[in-house]
Each structure stands twice: as C-alpha cells, then as structure tokens.
Design a protein around this motif. Structure first.
Motif, short mmCIF file in Angstrom:
data_model
loop_
_atom_site.label_atom_id
_atom_site.label_comp_id
_atom_site.label_asym_id
_atom_site.label_seq_id
_atom_site.Cartn_x
_atom_site.Cartn_y
_atom_site.Cartn_z
N LYS A 93 -1.23 5.79 -16.35
CA LYS A 93 -0.79 4.79 -15.23
C LYS A 93 -0.40 5.40 -14.02
N ILE A 94 -0.31 4.56 -13.03
CA ILE A 94 -0.19 4.97 -11.76
C ILE A 94 1.19 4.75 -11.27
N LEU A 117 -9.47 10.28 -16.89
CA LEU A 117 -10.24 9.50 -15.82
C LEU A 117 -9.69 8.26 -15.60
N LYS A 118 -9.08 7.67 -16.68
CA LYS A 118 -8.56 6.40 -16.17
C LYS A 118 -7.58 6.32 -14.96
N ALA A 119 -6.58 7.19 -15.01
CA ALA A 119 -5.77 7.31 -14.18
C ALA A 119 -6.67 7.45 -12.76
N LEU A 120 -7.45 8.24 -12.53
CA LEU A 120 -8.13 8.59 -11.39
C LEU A 120 -8.79 7.64 -10.86
N LYS A 121 -9.41 6.77 -11.71
CA LYS A 121 -10.22 5.48 -11.30
C LYS A 121 -9.43 4.65 -10.61
N THR A 122 -8.25 4.49 -11.41
CA THR A 122 -7.15 3.55 -10.78
C THR A 122 -6.88 3.95 -9.18
N ILE A 123 -6.44 5.28 -9.19
CA ILE A 123 -5.91 5.79 -7.85
C ILE A 123 -7.19 5.43 -6.84
N TYR A 124 -8.25 5.57 -6.94
CA TYR A 124 -9.45 5.18 -6.11
C TYR A 124 -9.65 3.82 -5.79
N LYS A 125 -9.36 3.18 -6.82
CA LYS A 125 -9.59 1.63 -6.74
C LYS A 125 -8.37 0.95 -5.87
N LEU A 126 -7.37 1.28 -6.28
CA LEU A 126 -6.02 1.14 -5.72
C LEU A 126 -6.05 1.27 -4.22
N MET A 143 -2.76 13.31 -6.43
CA MET A 143 -1.65 12.38 -5.88
C MET A 143 -2.24 12.38 -4.30
N PRO A 144 -2.81 11.27 -3.83
CA PRO A 144 -3.03 11.01 -2.46
C PRO A 144 -1.95 10.23 -1.92
N SER A 145 -2.00 10.25 -0.49
CA SER A 145 -0.78 9.27 -0.02
C SER A 145 -1.10 7.99 -0.57
N ALA A 146 0.23 7.45 -0.51
CA ALA A 146 0.39 5.91 -1.07
C ALA A 146 0.04 4.96 -0.14
N ASN A 147 -1.16 4.84 0.34
CA ASN A 147 -1.55 3.78 1.36
C ASN A 147 -2.86 3.42 0.88
N ILE A 148 -3.25 2.30 1.43
CA ILE A 148 -4.77 1.85 1.53
C ILE A 148 -5.57 2.69 2.14
N SER A 149 -6.66 3.10 1.87
CA SER A 149 -7.57 4.08 2.53
C SER A 149 -7.70 3.86 4.23
N SER A 150 -7.44 4.91 4.96
CA SER A 150 -7.41 4.70 6.45
C SER A 150 -6.30 4.31 7.33
N ASN A 151 -5.13 3.56 6.50
CA ASN A 151 -3.91 3.15 6.85
C ASN A 151 -3.15 4.43 7.12
N LEU A 152 -1.88 4.00 7.89
CA LEU A 152 -0.93 5.11 8.11
C LEU A 152 -0.41 5.39 6.73
N ASN A 154 3.28 -5.49 -5.46
CA ASN A 154 3.51 -5.51 -6.90
C ASN A 154 2.44 -4.72 -7.71
N LYS A 155 1.44 -4.45 -7.03
CA LYS A 155 0.48 -3.79 -7.76
C LYS A 155 0.68 -2.35 -8.54
N ILE A 156 1.92 -1.65 -7.99
CA ILE A 156 2.44 -0.58 -8.83
C ILE A 156 3.76 -1.04 -9.46
N ASN A 157 3.85 -0.46 -10.73
CA ASN A 157 5.01 -0.68 -11.43
C ASN A 157 6.29 -0.10 -11.19
N ILE A 158 5.97 1.14 -10.52
CA ILE A 158 7.40 1.97 -10.18
C ILE A 158 6.93 2.72 -8.86
N ILE A 159 7.87 2.42 -8.10
CA ILE A 159 8.03 3.33 -6.83
C ILE A 159 9.52 3.77 -6.76
#
Ligand code: AMP
Ligand code: MG
Length: 315
Positions: A27-28, A46-55, A142-151, A165-170
């Motif tokens: 999980k992410i 692979l599951k974790a990585l796919k989720t990162i790219y998707k989120l 671990m990329p930055s925790a933003n939608i791609s191209s945002n700050l 709330n798309k991420i369970n733990i921040i």
C-alpha cells in the motif's frame, strides 16, 4: 475553525507499526522528508508502483527515486562507484539523489526506473522516514506527494490538499526544511547535475569534477523537461505587477511591502528563499490571486534551483 483530518497522524510507535504494515502489503503512504513530502511504496512491489503512478497521474516514462536508510541495502540494487562514495560520505543522509547503474540482481521492478539501465537513489534525512526505513527490508520508491506537474507539498496539509482521503496514512512531520526537491546528479559517466537543488554544483565541485554540457540531457533525465512545479495559475517572471489583484513574489529589501507582496527571504538568503518557495506559491493560490509575478532572483547558489523551478512553473 480547526478541522480534523482522519488520515493525518503524528509520529508515534502505533502509527509507525501501521505504516510499516501498510507498506509490506504494497500500500501507499505519504511521508515527510527534509526536501518535500513523498508518496511512498515498496520499490520491489509492482502493485505499489502501479498505485503510485496512478495516484499521481504520472507518465510512466518518468522514473521514481528509490530511498534507503543506508548503503548496505542500496548495494543490492545499484553499482556503487568512487564518485558516489565521495559524495555519500559528505552529503548523506541529505537532499541529494544519485543516478547509478542498476545491479543485475536488483529486485527493483523496472516500472520504478522507467525500464532504464539506471536507478536514482537517495538517503533522506528526516526522522520519520528514517525510522520507517529502518524497520523494513525493502527500499521505498517515493516521488513527491502531489498530482503530476503540480507544486510539491511541504506539509501534511499540502498533501491532503492534493489527494484528500485517497491515501490512508499521511504522517505529519512539520514543514519540510529544504522545501524543494533534491539535487539529482548522474554518476554513470562524467558527473552531471540533472536537477539543481540546495546542494549546489559549487558544493559538489569540492569533491568531484562536474560536466556542464547538456548533450543527451533529454535522454538522461526523462520527465525533467516538461511543465512542472505549477501552482495552477500563470507565473510571470522578472516583472512587477501593475495591479494589486496579482501577487508579487519578492526577495530582500528592494521593494516596500504591500498586501499583495510575498517575501521569500527578507535577508535575501537564497537557501531560506528556496525553503519558502512552494509554501508561498500555495498560499498565494489559496488566497485567490489569479496571477503570480516574480522579481528577478539571482542565479547563484540555491538561486539556480529556485530559477529552475520558477521557469518550469511559468511554462
Ligand atoms: P520527483 O520524484 O518527482 O522528485 O522526480 C524524480 C526525478 O528524478 C525524475 O523526474 C527523473 O528525472 C529523475 N530520475 C529518477 N530516476 C532516474 C534515472 N534512472 N535516470 C535519470 N533520472 C532519473
Ligand atoms: Mg515531483
């Protein structure tokens, strides 16, 4: 009114355990680092990585940085070299990322490094991420925790603003001290800076020689050239606004403060300015301004990294 965020937690034994369990399950989670907040997942899953790219809605050709606690585990995934050892001894843990050849035996899924023969690795320096890395036997993509191209986010609330709330733990680890992304240095050939950061080329040159040509730059640094670091409103560089409805980012004491002016550093300290850059741009956007003007920032030291981000934000 104080709002409660059900997915933002402060550091304690219980949340560390919960985070480690989540990561083990592929999980992410969102974690603070000294540069910016990151979206972390098991680099061997692979599951974790796919989720990162998707989120993040991140293009698959943009590789992720892989994070380690120490050299011992990194050795399984990349081939170390002399230049790396010199910089590691001096700057790690810290805000610097190294591109190295991938070890054939590495368990890092090729999705994490965009099918390249190289992997970018970092040893972050923040007690939250370090306490988690110490408890797991896999590295974190671990990329930055933003939608791609945002700050990039520099606080737990910034992460919440991006993903709700798309991420369970921040995990809340306070404001990221460095405030911009790590310096990325390619060490697979003659060393070259792919992304400037708070560790400057002058800092690196004390230990290794740096190649300044930009030949093959695009191939070497996928994902670095497009629009990026955008606050979501137009950014106009090296110009003063003629309307108080537009925000003006300034540095030092050249201009007398006005309500629409935002000073990155009254002392004109470029390191402090870098650390305030994203925080200030998010604040401006939230305050409802429709455009951001920015005064000329000296292109020296950390100013090179600030101008790199501003230029991309203005695209
Ligand atoms: P971010 O995670 O968004 O802070 O960005 C990470 C950046 O590191 C990417 O945009 C890449 O350009 C760079 N990077 C990651 N892995 C590699 C690699 N194997 N080779 C070159 N650059 C890389
Ligand atoms: Mg990023």
């Amino acid at each position: 009114m104080k709002k409660n965020y059900s997915n933002i937690f402060s550091l304690c034994e219980k949340i560390i355990r919960k985070t480690v369990d989540s990561l083990r399950l592929g999980k992410i989670v969102a974690l603070p680092t000294e540069t910016v907040y990151g979206l972390a997942g098991n680099a061997y899953s692979l599951k974790a990585l796919k989720t990162i790219y998707k989120l993040k809605k991140r293009p698959k050709k943009n590789p992720l940085i892989i994070h380690y606690c120490n050299l011992k585990m990194a050795k399984n995934d990349v081939l170390l070299n002399d230049n790396f050892i010199k910089l590691y001894k001096k700057f790690c843990p810290g805000p610097i990322t190294f591109v190295l050849k991938k070890n054939r035996k590495s368990k890092i899924k090729s999705l994490a490094n965009a099918n390249l023969e190289t992997v970018a690795i970092r040893f972050p320096n923040h007690k939250v991420i370090r306490s988690i890395l110490k408890k797991i036997n896999f590295p974190l993509a671990m990329p930055s925790a933003n939608i791609s191209s945002n700050l990039s986010p520099v606080s737990a609330l910034d992460v919440f603003d991006e993903f709700k709330n798309k991420i369970n733990i921040i995990i809340n680890g306070g404001k990221s001290k460095v405030g911009i992304e790590s310096t990325v240095v390619d060490l697979t050939a003659k060393p070259r800076i792919l992304r400037p950061g708070i560790i400057t080329s002058k800092n690196l040159k004390r230990f290794i020689s740096i190649n300044h040509t930009r030949k093959n730059f695009e191939i070497k640094s996928p994902g670095l050239l497009k629009k990026h670091y955008s606050p979501g409103i137009p950014v106009i560089l090296n110009k003063k606004p003629n309307n108080i409805n537009y925000a003006f980012i300034i540095l030092g004491k050249k201009y007398k403060m006005q309500s629409n002016y935002f000073n990155l550093s009254k002392k004109a300290d470029l390191k402090e300015a870098a650390s305030n850059l994203y925080k200030t741009m998010r604040k401006i956007k939230k305050s409802g301004y429709k455009k951001i003007y920015v005064m000329r920032i000296p292109n020296i030291g950390p100013g090179v990294a600030i101008n790199d981000r501003l230029k991309k934000a203005s695209k």
